[in-house]
Design a protein around this motif. Structure first.
Motif, short mmCIF file in Angstrom:
data_model
loop_
_atom_site.label_atom_id
_atom_site.label_comp_id
_atom_site.label_asym_id
_atom_site.label_seq_id
_atom_site.Cartn_x
_atom_site.Cartn_y
_atom_site.Cartn_z
N UNK A 1 0.82 -1.22 0.00
CA UNK A 1 0.00 0.00 0.00
C UNK A 1 0.86 1.27 0.00
N UNK A 2 1.79 1.33 -0.94
CA UNK A 2 2.69 2.49 -0.99
C UNK A 2 2.01 3.64 -1.71
N UNK A 3 1.98 4.77 -1.04
CA UNK A 3 1.51 6.01 -1.66
C UNK A 3 2.64 7.03 -1.61
N UNK A 4 2.89 7.73 -2.71
CA UNK A 4 3.92 8.76 -2.72
C UNK A 4 3.29 10.07 -3.17
N UNK B 1 -1.24 3.48 -3.92
CA UNK B 1 -1.53 2.17 -3.35
C UNK B 1 -0.89 1.01 -4.09
N UNK B 2 0.42 1.07 -4.19
CA UNK B 2 1.12 0.01 -4.91
C UNK B 2 1.61 -1.04 -3.91
N UNK B 3 1.34 -2.30 -4.22
CA UNK B 3 1.85 -3.40 -3.40
C UNK B 3 2.62 -4.34 -4.31
N UNK C 1 -0.49 3.91 -10.87
CA UNK C 1 -1.07 2.66 -10.38
C UNK C 1 -0.26 1.50 -10.93
N UNK C 2 -0.15 0.46 -10.10
CA UNK C 2 0.47 -0.77 -10.58
C UNK C 2 -0.66 -1.61 -11.18
#
Lengths: 292, 459
Positions: free
Chosen positions: A49-52, A62-64, A264-265
């Motif tokens: 759940x990475x947000x930059x 929200x990249x996992x 987004x991924x």
């Protein structure tokens, strides 16, 4: 933007990411979710759940993703999709950018990457980086490679240092070209040699992970082929994440490929699957050249 | 006609010529079907006509004004039967003639002078009329000729640009010729000095006491022109200044470029640069009234002998003055180091200070050295602070608490007030100036060379 639909059925091993984001555009509610295999069992790097954010603007949503041991993961996607930003989170290079904020859980060998207690210096020694443009220091070839071992106190005696320098240059496939001119400036090498010097410099501190941000974009095809060969050899000892604009390169060097789109991924899968049988329509559109 | 009137008239003619050329081109464009039929735009035809009208006339006027005085003088002096033998006497006589002609001379003038004055007035008026007539005829004639010769095929733009290039070259040459002129004027005076005092004595002598005897039997009349104490004084003060300016300036540059946030930077940089705007006289007050007594008291309290005017005071204040030079130049150079080098160093796990010390500063070093050398030449040439704070005594010493004097200060004291310009005492100033000029020239040359080499590295 194309409408994204939740369609994970029909996959061999549907691993559902927990990250589900509600994104409202107008009245229509869309669900975004990563398709494919973002996770793996023996993860070296684990991101959840990475947000930059750059100031107010959100660059990564929200990249996992997991990056496994001795695996090469390629990150592809159109310009500005956030793949370089994401890569730079992994060794906290984004710290140097004013106004950049990273949220989410990132860990290296299950130890957190971000956090008040984490010292960024040893982290960056474990997670090395090779940049888009070759950036040798204006020092001799020898000093370029010896820089990292010196500042980390890895080698105290000259003989040890010599050995590290030679090994690193050999591993980077540069030794035979430069062994007679180690005292010449690194900036005097050709572009491809400079990039291999930078790789040697990164290897010299014995990192566990190497991040590569479009390492071949400034190089000619022959130098590119040389570096790709090198990446394949390095995989035996290192975990590698590589951002690239060249889909052929991603196909040649990586085991898994992650497709980013507007922060987004979208899809992560075995490289062969991504390029022969993409699961998501955006991925398919990109790799078949409809945009990008 | 008076020269200013003539100038005004010529200017008017040039404007008229521009207008005529312009409207002529516009008219031609209208009849032949649009501006595209002309070889150049109308303004270039205007400029072309104006240049032909004005340039030759102005050149003629300039040459005339440069030479007419000398010619008139030669003619007038030839007309005088018995004139004095010496040049000084002739100058005096000619000045008398000129004053009489201008109506300034009071008292009796000899008939010879009166006749010469009449001839002078006649020649001068003739010259002025001729000059006015010739330049006006030239302006009108060439202007009219250019207008008559107008054709749409004429490539006016190329001709105008050729002239403009000439003007640009002339401007560039002005700076070079000035430098050469300064060098030559100082050089010739210095040569006269070296006829009186041997160059070896000047360069290697250890005593500086620039006195010349008015009478042969005067006591203490022997002048000593050994410049070594002055150069050691200059070196000492400059060294102290650089000792202050380089570390402080460099470190503030590093802070501003690498550590300061954007807000601090936008505030602090101009504030530091204010230091560069303070007049050197004000620094001089500060040095003489605040710093020098403070140093003397401090030294006394530590049991040291200190003069109330000391090299240390002057050097410290001069160093403060130079800080903005060093910091501003270094800041620019450090900022010019590519971010990719910092990223590379940080990516290898360097700390911020390791990045700065081992990568950024070495990369910026040539530029920093260039900036420091420019600051050194500034320190060597600085006068006011040293006059006020370091004293005038030409002591050959290495003790910074003693008063010393510098080359620039001695030049000032030698030339202040009424001086005779043929005694070695005054001429010594030119020799000192020459040495100073040469040393700063060499320093600047090295500095520019170093800075240039640095630029090549990243372009």
């Amino acid at each position: 933007m194309n409408t994204m639909t939740l369609d994970a059925a029909g996959q061999a091993e549907p691993v559902q990411p927990k990250a589900v984001e509600q994104d409202t555009v107008g009245t229509q509610t869309k669900v975004r979710e990563t398709v494919g295999k973002p996770f793996c069992d023996s993860a070296k790097l684990r991101m959840r759940n990475v947000n930059v954010f750059y100031g107010e603007a959100q660059a990564i949503h929200d990249v996992s993703l997991d990056i496994g041991r001795n695996e090469v993961v390629a990150m592809i996607g159109p310009s500005g999709c956030g793949k370089s930003t994401f890569l730079r989170c992994l060794n906290r290079m984004n710290d140097t950018i004013e106004g950049c904020r990273v949220e989410g859980e990132l860990s290296l060998d299950d130890e957190p990457i971000y956090g008040a207690k984490v010292d960024v210096v040893p982290l960056r020694a474990r997670v090395g980086m090779v940049f888009q443009k070759p950036n040798p220091f204006p020092k001799s070839i020898y000093d370029n490679v010896a820089y990292g071992p010196k500042i980390h106190g890895i080698a105290s005696r000259r003989a040890e240092l010599d050995e590290i320098v030679e090994n690193s240059l050999r591993r980077a496939g540069l030794w035979n070209e430069v062994k007679d001119r180690l005292d010449k400036p690194g900036t005097g090498l050709s572009g491809g040699q400079q990039q291999r010097l930078c790789i040697a410099r990164a290897i010299a501190v014995s990192p566990e992970v190497i991040l590569m941000d479009e390492p071949c974009s400034a190089l000619d095809p022959i130098a590119t082929a040389r570096i790709e060969e090198l990446i394949d050899e390095l995989r035996e000892n290192y975990t590698i994440a590589i951002v690239t604009h060249s889909m052929q390169q991603a196909a040649r060097v990586s085991q898994r490929t992650a497709y980013f789109h507007l922060g987004h991924l979208v899809e992560v899968n075995d490289t062969e699957t991504v390029f022969t049988n993409p699961q998501h329509e955006l991925t398919e559109a990109y790799i078949t050249g409809r945009f990008g | 006609m008076q020269t200013p009137t003539l100038f005004a008239l010529l200017l008017l003619l040039i404007l008229v010529a521009y207008g005529t050329g312009f409207s002529r081109a516009v008219a031609a464009a209208r009849t032949s079907g649009g501006l595209r039929k002309l070889a150049s735009l109308p303004s270039y035809y205007g400029l072309h006509t104006a240049l032909w009208c004005g340039l030759p006339a102005l050149l003629l006027l300039g040459t005339w004004l440069a030479f007419d005085d000398a010619i008139i003088r030669a003619l007038v002096m030839n007309g005088i039967a018995d004139k004095p033998d010496t040049i000084a006497g002739q100058n005096l006589l000619y000045a008398q003639v000129q004053n009489l002609a201008a109506g300034h001379l009071f008292g009796e003038a000899s008939p010879q002078v009166q006749a010469a004055a009449a001839r002078f007035t006649e020649l001068r008026n003739g010259s002025r009329n001729l000059q006015a007539a010739l330049s006006l005829i030239l302006a009108i004639g060439l202007g009219a000729f250019t207008v008559l010769r107008f054709s749409p095929q004429l490539r006016a733009r190329e001709k105008v640009e050729k002239v403009l290039r000439g003007v640009l070259i002339a401007c560039a040459c002005a700076a070079i010729f000035t430098t050469v002129g300064i060098l030559l004027s100082v050089l010739f005076e210095s040569l006269r000095f070296f006829q009186a005092v041997p160059i070896t004595e000047f360069l290697f002598g250890l005593h500086w006491s620039p006195q010349m005897a008015l009478r042969a039997d005067q006591v203490g009349s022997s002048g000593a022109f050994g410049a070594v104490p002055l150069f050691t004084g200059t070196l000492m003060v400059s060294a102290i200044a650089m000792f202050v300016a380089v570390p402080v300036g460099l470190m503030s540059a590093i802070y501003l470029a690498e550590y300061a946030s954007k807000r601090v930077r936008t505030f602090a940089k101009p504030v530091i640069e204010i230091l560069a705007g303070v007049p050197t006289v004000v620094y001089g007050f500060f040095a003489a009234l605040t710093v020098a007594p403070f140093i003397r008291d401090l030294a006394t309290s530590m049991g040291l002998q200190a003069s109330s005017e000391s090299a240390l005071a002057a050097g410290l204040v001069m160093g403060i003055m130079i800080i903005p030079f060093v910091s501003s130049l270094s800041d620019d150079v450090i900022n010019a180091v590519p971010q990719s080098l910092r990223d590379g160093a940080l990516g290898l796990g360097s700390t911020k200070s390791e990045t700065v010390r081992k990568v950024v500063i070495p990369a910026a070093l040539p530029g920093i050295v260039g900036g420091v050398l420019l600051a050194v030449s500034r320190a060597i040439g600085e006068t006011m602070i040293v006059v006020m704070a370091a004293g005038l005594a030409a002591n050959l010493t290495t003790n910074p608490l003693e008063s010393v004097t510098t080359v620039t200060v001695q030049i000032v004291t030698l030339l202040v007030g009424d001086q005779e310009f043929d005694s070695p005492k005054t001429l010594a100033a030119f020799a000192l100036g020459l040495m100073l000029f040469l040393s700063t020239l060499v320093l600047n040359f090295i500095a520019l060379h170093v800075v240039k080499k640095y630029r090549e590295q990243y372009d």
